[in-house]
Structures are given as C-alpha cells and as structure tokens.
Scaffold this motif. Sequence first.
Motif, short mmCIF file in Angstrom:
data_model
loop_
_atom_site.label_atom_id
_atom_site.label_comp_id
_atom_site.label_asym_id
_atom_site.label_seq_id
_atom_site.Cartn_x
_atom_site.Cartn_y
_atom_site.Cartn_z
N ASP A 133 -5.52 -1.70 -5.05
CA ASP A 133 -5.05 -2.27 -3.62
C ASP A 133 -5.94 -3.43 -3.37
OD1 ASP A 133 -3.00 -2.37 -1.94
OD2 ASP A 133 -3.27 -0.24 -0.97
N GLN A 169 -7.61 0.32 -0.81
CA GLN A 169 -7.41 -0.87 0.01
C GLN A 169 -8.63 -1.10 0.86
OE1 GLN A 169 -4.06 -2.65 1.70
NE2 GLN A 169 -5.12 -3.82 3.31
N THR A 208 0.82 -1.18 0.02
CA THR A 208 -0.04 0.10 0.00
C THR A 208 0.95 1.36 0.02
OG1 THR A 208 -1.84 -1.21 1.18
CG2 THR A 208 -1.61 1.25 1.38
MG LIG Z 1 -1.98 -2.96 2.06
#
Ligand SMILES: [Mg+2]
Length: 329
Positions: A160, A84, A44
């Motif tokens: 992500d 994410q 990330t």
């Molecule tokens: Mg991550």
Amino acid sequence: MSHAIETRNLTQKFGDLVAVNHVNLRIEKGELFGLLGPNGAGKTTFIHMLCTILPPTEGTAKVAGFDIRRNQDSVRAAIGIVFQDPSLDNRLTGRENLDFHGRVYGMDKIQREKRIDEVLKLVGLKERANALVETYSSGMKRRLEIARGLMHRPKIMFLDEPTLGLDPQTRRNIWEHIQMLNKREKITILLTTHYMDEADYLCDRVGIIDHGRIIALDKPEKLKDELEGDIVSLEVPQPKKYAEVFRGVKYVKEVKVVGDQLHLTVTGGEKTIPKLMEIVRRRGNKVRSVGLRSPTLEDVFISYTGRGIREEEGGVKEQMRLRMRAHMR
Ligand SMILES: [Mg+2]
Ligand SMILES: Nc1ncnc2c1ncn2[C@@H]1O[C@H](COP(=O)(O)OP(=O)(O)OP(=O)(O)O)[C@@H](O)[C@H]1O
C-alpha cells in the motif's frame, strides 16, 4: 484457470460513503498490478478487505483461491502485506522485527533464522540487521517492511503506497526490489499508488480508481494509446504546405501549424516519426527538428475524470499530511 485475486461486486460503505463500489477485478498469477488513484479513492480500503482486515459490506473476493469471508486463515497464510502507514517497532533491531513476525506465523526457531537471513538478503539489509530500526533511513525501513511481509513465503504481496513520501532515489531503489520480487521470486504483487510514474514504470496492468470505482483498466501503454494523442512536432520548410500533405495521411488525426512547426496528433508516435520524416524527404525537403510528447497516465486520468489526480493535494499538502501522521503516532 484460477486467478491470484478475483473480486465480485466488492463493496465497502462507511455510513453514507461508498468507499469501494462494486468492484469486479481479476488479477492473474504473476502479475504486477497497480491500483492508481487520488487520496480517498478507496485504495487502502480495497486492500484491507482483500487482506481480511475489514469485512466487505457487500460482495466478496477470492485471494489465492480462498474466499475472504469464509477462509480468512488460508488467505492470511498466502499473503504478505506492507501497510501504508509505517508499522515497525523502532526500539527493536531489524532482525528482531522479523523474528517477531515469524513467531506470529508459528515458524520455529530454525525456520525463522534461515528465513530471516534469506529475506534480509533479498532487500539488501544484511549488514544493518542488528542495528535498531530507529537508526534506519526511511528507505531502509520500507525495505525491512517488505522483508517482513516476505517472511512466511507469501504467493501474493500487497504493497500500500510503497514509496509514499520517499525521495526520488530511494523510490527507484524500492522499485528495483519490487520488480525483483515479482520477476525473480515470482510473487504476484498488488500495489497502490497515486504516483503516475510509479504505476507507469512498474506495473504490468493498472486499474485507475476514483470514488471507489475502477474507471479504467489496462496496460499503461494501452491506456495512454487509447487517448490517441501522441504529439509529434516537426520543424519543416513551408509548414503550411506540409500541413495539407499530412491532413491526407490516414494515421494523422490532427494537424496544427504553430509558427514554423507542425504539431501532429498521431497514435504510436515513436513508430510514425520515421514515416512522417520519409514523407517530407520524398518531397525533396528535410525535417530540421523533431519532438515527441507522449500522453502520461495523468492525461488518462484527466480524460476519464475531467480533473488532475493531485489537484486537491499538491506537494506541500502531502508533506503536511505525512508530518501530521508522524505526530499522531
Ligand atoms: Mg491509502
Ligand atoms: N474507518 C473509516 N471510517 C470512515 N470512513 C473511512 C474509513 N476508512 C476510510 N474511510 C473513507 O473512505 C474513503 C476511502 O479511503 P481510503 O483510505 O481507502 O482511500 P485511499 O485511496 O487509500 O487514499 P490515500 O491515497 O489517501 O491513502 C475516504 O473517503 C476515507 O475518508
């Protein structure tokens, strides 16, 4: 030739922790590239730097030909992001979420309406577009986030953990959409995942990341082939005799007799099976059964790091993590 993404010593430090450690990576235009690594590997953080959300501590990168330090606006205009953590407004409809994004990107009303219809169609959400997002399933929400990332026609998409926490069937469905964007819409995709099967199935190339470093980089097939470890099991009469025979065969690396079976370690198992069977046939015997176990990307990760990718995680822990996130929001 210019690349879609090119990083030079890209580094991120949080105090003493080096989250991304001097990464040099080139991603071709049109590639579907996967960054595979365990929790905390730096995936990330890496993406956030490329998306100009987080300035690098050291090094730099070019995204769509623009420097992430000097041309942030141009980078942002060229990319789409699916974060994410879920980031939709549940109290708005699908269409309203997209419309809001279009406004942020300075699209006028006519442009927005046209593009909203296009992206909804791409992710198969036209029918539910006017329903509140809070009534969507988790897979529909993820598809809406992809649609939102597509609104301003990016050339490069960052995804992500696109299927984190989704059930197997929904994951498959998201995979199909990702493939379609890449193959049909010609969008370069960089996704992160800690799912082996996802990286293996979807990605043209995979970079395995651990402790902020890319420790292996290639096509999934190549990474697995490098292990030189396909295991072919053959059930033959007189296994001991055939063990000796196969020990003299060039492409057989290792031979083990296991009961009435032979376990042969070979490269490119599928291609060698017919040859192995032919050797037995020429000596007047028949192979009674044959099995093949390919190494997985998990085996690759283990071979580079000495541990499994999900060792400190496990299904239960992951569920806890997801639930805690939902509570914290
Ligand atoms: Mg991550
Ligand atoms: N803002 C921050 N401040 C301090 N440390 C951070 C920060 N963001 C990330 N880290 C740390 O940097 C490392 C990399 O985190 P990152 O979120 O990039 O990993 P990841 O590969 O995306 O993991 P996951 O699979 O859990 O999403 C971790 O050790 C994390 O705790």
